[in-house]
Write a protein that holds these residues in place. Structure first.
Motif, short mmCIF file in Angstrom:
data_model
loop_
_atom_site.label_atom_id
_atom_site.label_comp_id
_atom_site.label_asym_id
_atom_site.label_seq_id
_atom_site.Cartn_x
_atom_site.Cartn_y
_atom_site.Cartn_z
N VAL A 1 0.83 -1.21 0.00
CA VAL A 1 0.00 0.00 0.00
C VAL A 1 0.86 1.25 0.00
CG1 VAL A 1 -2.00 -1.06 1.07
CG2 VAL A 1 -0.21 -0.11 2.52
N GLU A 2 2.13 1.11 0.37
CA GLU A 2 3.07 2.22 0.33
C GLU A 2 4.45 1.67 -0.02
OE1 GLU A 2 3.12 4.18 4.06
OE2 GLU A 2 1.15 5.10 3.83
N VAL A 3 5.21 2.46 -0.77
CA VAL A 3 6.59 2.10 -1.08
C VAL A 3 7.47 3.31 -0.80
CG1 VAL A 3 8.21 1.40 -2.89
CG2 VAL A 3 5.91 0.43 -2.83
N GLN A 4 8.55 3.10 -0.07
CA GLN A 4 9.49 4.17 0.23
C GLN A 4 10.71 4.06 -0.66
OE1 GLN A 4 12.10 4.43 3.93
NE2 GLN A 4 10.46 5.86 4.47
N CYS A 5 11.10 5.17 -1.26
CA CYS A 5 12.28 5.19 -2.11
C CYS A 5 13.52 4.93 -1.26
CB CYS A 5 12.40 6.54 -2.81
SG CYS A 5 13.92 6.70 -3.79
N PRO A 6 14.38 3.99 -1.67
CA PRO A 6 15.57 3.69 -0.87
C PRO A 6 16.63 4.80 -0.92
CG PRO A 6 15.64 2.49 -2.91
CD PRO A 6 14.29 3.16 -2.87
N HIS A 7 16.51 5.70 -1.91
CA HIS A 7 17.50 6.76 -2.08
C HIS A 7 17.08 8.04 -1.36
CE1 HIS A 7 19.03 3.98 -5.01
NE2 HIS A 7 17.98 4.15 -5.81
N CYS A 8 15.82 8.43 -1.58
CA CYS A 8 15.34 9.70 -1.05
C CYS A 8 14.64 9.56 0.30
CB CYS A 8 14.37 10.35 -2.04
SG CYS A 8 15.03 10.51 -3.70
N LYS A 9 14.27 8.31 0.65
CA LYS A 9 13.52 8.03 1.88
C LYS A 9 12.18 8.76 1.90
CE LYS A 9 17.14 5.77 3.15
NZ LYS A 9 17.17 4.29 2.97
N TYR B 1 1.95 6.02 -6.92
CA TYR B 1 1.60 4.91 -7.79
C TYR B 1 1.15 5.43 -9.14
CZ TYR B 1 -0.18 0.44 -9.37
OH TYR B 1 -0.37 -0.72 -10.08
N SER B 2 1.72 4.89 -10.22
CA SER B 2 1.33 5.26 -11.58
C SER B 2 0.33 4.24 -12.11
CB SER B 2 2.56 5.30 -12.49
OG SER B 2 2.18 5.42 -13.84
N LYS B 3 -0.89 4.68 -12.32
CA LYS B 3 -1.94 3.79 -12.81
C LYS B 3 -1.63 3.27 -14.20
CE LYS B 3 -6.92 3.68 -13.67
NZ LYS B 3 -8.19 4.43 -13.53
N ASN C 1 14.91 9.05 -10.25
CA ASN C 1 14.24 8.27 -11.29
C ASN C 1 13.95 6.84 -10.83
OD1 ASN C 1 16.79 7.19 -11.21
ND2 ASN C 1 17.26 7.53 -13.39
N PHE C 2 13.87 6.62 -9.52
CA PHE C 2 13.61 5.28 -9.00
C PHE C 2 12.18 4.83 -9.33
CE2 PHE C 2 11.63 2.78 -5.62
CZ PHE C 2 12.39 1.63 -5.68
N THR C 3 12.05 3.59 -9.85
CA THR C 3 10.74 2.97 -10.09
C THR C 3 10.82 1.50 -9.71
OG1 THR C 3 11.26 2.35 -12.38
CG2 THR C 3 10.23 4.52 -12.03
N VAL C 4 9.68 0.93 -9.36
CA VAL C 4 9.61 -0.50 -9.07
C VAL C 4 8.21 -1.00 -9.40
CG1 VAL C 4 8.95 -0.22 -6.63
CG2 VAL C 4 10.14 -2.30 -7.36
N SER C 5 8.12 -2.21 -9.91
CA SER C 5 6.82 -2.81 -10.26
C SER C 5 5.98 -3.03 -9.02
CB SER C 5 7.03 -4.13 -10.99
OG SER C 5 5.82 -4.85 -11.11
N ASP D 1 12.73 -5.35 -4.15
CA ASP D 1 14.08 -5.58 -4.67
C ASP D 1 15.11 -5.52 -3.54
OD1 ASP D 1 15.85 -4.17 -7.53
OD2 ASP D 1 16.46 -5.63 -6.02
N LYS D 2 15.72 -6.65 -3.19
CA LYS D 2 16.68 -6.66 -2.08
C LYS D 2 17.95 -5.88 -2.42
CE LYS D 2 15.10 -11.05 -0.17
NZ LYS D 2 15.48 -12.44 0.20
N GLU D 3 18.29 -5.83 -3.70
CA GLU D 3 19.50 -5.11 -4.08
C GLU D 3 19.37 -3.62 -3.77
OE1 GLU D 3 20.30 -5.91 -8.13
OE2 GLU D 3 20.73 -8.04 -7.84
N ARG D 4 18.15 -3.10 -3.95
CA ARG D 4 17.94 -1.67 -3.69
C ARG D 4 17.40 -1.43 -2.28
NH1 ARG D 4 15.24 0.42 -9.39
NH2 ARG D 4 17.04 -0.02 -10.69
N GLN D 5 17.09 -2.52 -1.55
CA GLN D 5 16.61 -2.42 -0.18
C GLN D 5 15.40 -1.49 -0.08
OE1 GLN D 5 20.07 -1.25 2.04
NE2 GLN D 5 20.82 -3.34 2.16
N ILE D 6 14.43 -1.75 -0.92
CA ILE D 6 13.21 -0.94 -0.93
C ILE D 6 12.39 -1.26 0.30
CG2 ILE D 6 11.14 -0.39 -2.24
CD1 ILE D 6 12.66 -1.59 -4.68
N SER D 7 11.84 -0.25 0.92
CA SER D 7 10.99 -0.46 2.09
C SER D 7 9.54 -0.39 1.65
CB SER D 7 11.26 0.61 3.14
OG SER D 7 10.32 0.53 4.19
#
Length: 348
Positions: free
Chosen positions: A38-46, A51-53, A76-80, A315-321
């Motif tokens: 329901v929420e995704v935190q950018c690993p770079h900017c915190k 969400y892009s429909k 420019n971070f994005t994730v599916s 994505d564990k490589e980017r450690q997305i929260s």
């Protein structure tokens, strides 16, 4: 009984009527059961992504300063939306996922019905049957113990599936060990890798008893030698002599009628068309799941278990929260009054 969402009670036909060709409702259902984030935190900017429909992705568009260049740069971070979840990699529409599971959880599963109804290929149908089976097999492998102080648990072992004149499906040497609470009917079933022999098998069964039955339970069994040391492990042990009676004439509480009835149900199920030996654990896991969770909560519990096995941690490589909802009564994220952009239907 498992905790479930408000309005989550749906039988087979209600589920079809509610979610057929409705991706928005299907996605909301999946988010309410923690299958999707329901929420995704950018690993770079915190910062929280939006969400892009149209792109079906979580996107961070935050601006951050670049000190040496004395200018700002847009992240420019994005994730599916499906990254790392039960839906990862699928090209199913969300409503197709929900309705596929709905049919898979019915008592009359049929490949051809799903293929024709959802307009999918036979290969896709088989693959998703396997994905659903993985969830229930995980539940089979992680059953919670039953019983407790003063609670009566009947235990027994069985094997079934002998071939009929060496024709048809060969189901010989399928051994099960199980137990059932007499009052609540809570149960466990364990498929055994090796067949049991009448000369053994305390070294096989006692560890299973200790794993699946809580200390202090009253265990009722037959007089097999493998059970002789049960009372040495923190249990009260009552023995029924199969050779002499079905119910102890002096104490009618000493019987194993409930576990015997369970074996009859399992053996009846095992004779259904398509239950081949190499897949018997898969079929057993589904049968046990449907037996344990009645119609009113079976959808709820399946998707909760899917979220546990495939939490939307990305994505564990980017450690997305990714934030999983604290409860299962979320507001509709598509509501325009919600300050956060809402999710919608789409493919990965």
């Amino acid at each position: 009984m498992a905790r479930q969402c408000v309005g989550c009670e749906n039988n087979y036909l209600d589920f079809i009527a509610k979610y057929h060709r409705d991706n928005d409702a299907s996605l909301l259902f999946l988010r309410n059961h923690s299958v999707l984030p329901v929420e995704v935190q950018c690993p770079h900017c915190k910062t929280q992504c939006h969400y892009s429909k149209d792109r079906h992705q979580w996107i961070c568009s935050a601006w951050k300063s670049v000190p040496k260049a004395k200018r700002s740069k847009q992240c420019n971070f994005t994730v599916s939306d499906y990254k790392g979840t039960f839906l990862s990699g699928t090209r199913f529409e969300p409503y197709q996922i929900v309705l596929f599971v709905n049919h898979w959880l019915s008592k009359h599963w049929d490949h051809q019905t799903v293929i024709e109804w959802l307009h999918i290929s036979e290969r896709t149908c088989v693959e998703w049957h396997g994905f659903c089976s993985e969830i229930t097999e995980h539940c089979l492998d992680n059953q919670e113990p039953i019983g407790g102080p003063g609670i009566i648990v009947e235990i027994d072992e069985t094997h079934f599936g002998n071939p009929n004149y060496e024709r048809g499906r060969l189901l010989s040497q399928i051994w099960l060990f199980g137990g059932i609470e007499r009052e609540s009917k809570k149960l466990f079933l364990v498929p055994l890798v090796e067949p049991l022999s009448r000369n053994c098998n305390a070294e096989t069964l006692i560890p299973l008893i200790k794993k699946y039955i809580l200390p202090g339970s009253i265990i009722v069994s037959d007089g097999w030698t493998a059970y002789q040391t049960i009372s040495e492990h923190g249990y009260e042990h009552q023995i029924r002599n199969h050779a002499e009676y079905f119910v102890d004439p002096e104490n009618p509480d000493i019987h194993t009628q409930n576990i015997e009835r369970l074996w009859r149900d399992v053996k009846k199920w095992s004779k259904e068309v398509g239950n081949r030996q190499e897949f018997y654990k898969q079929h057993l896991a589904r049968h046990l799941f449907l037996h344990k969770y009645k119609t009113e909560i079976v959808h709820h519990q399946f998707f909760i278990e899917a979220a546990k096995l495939y939490p939307p941690l990305s994505d564990k490589e980017r450690q997305i929260s990714i934030v999983i909802p604290a409860n299962n009564n979320l507001e509709d994220p598509n509501d325009p009054s919600d300050p956060q952009p809402g999710p919608s239907g789409g493919n990965a």
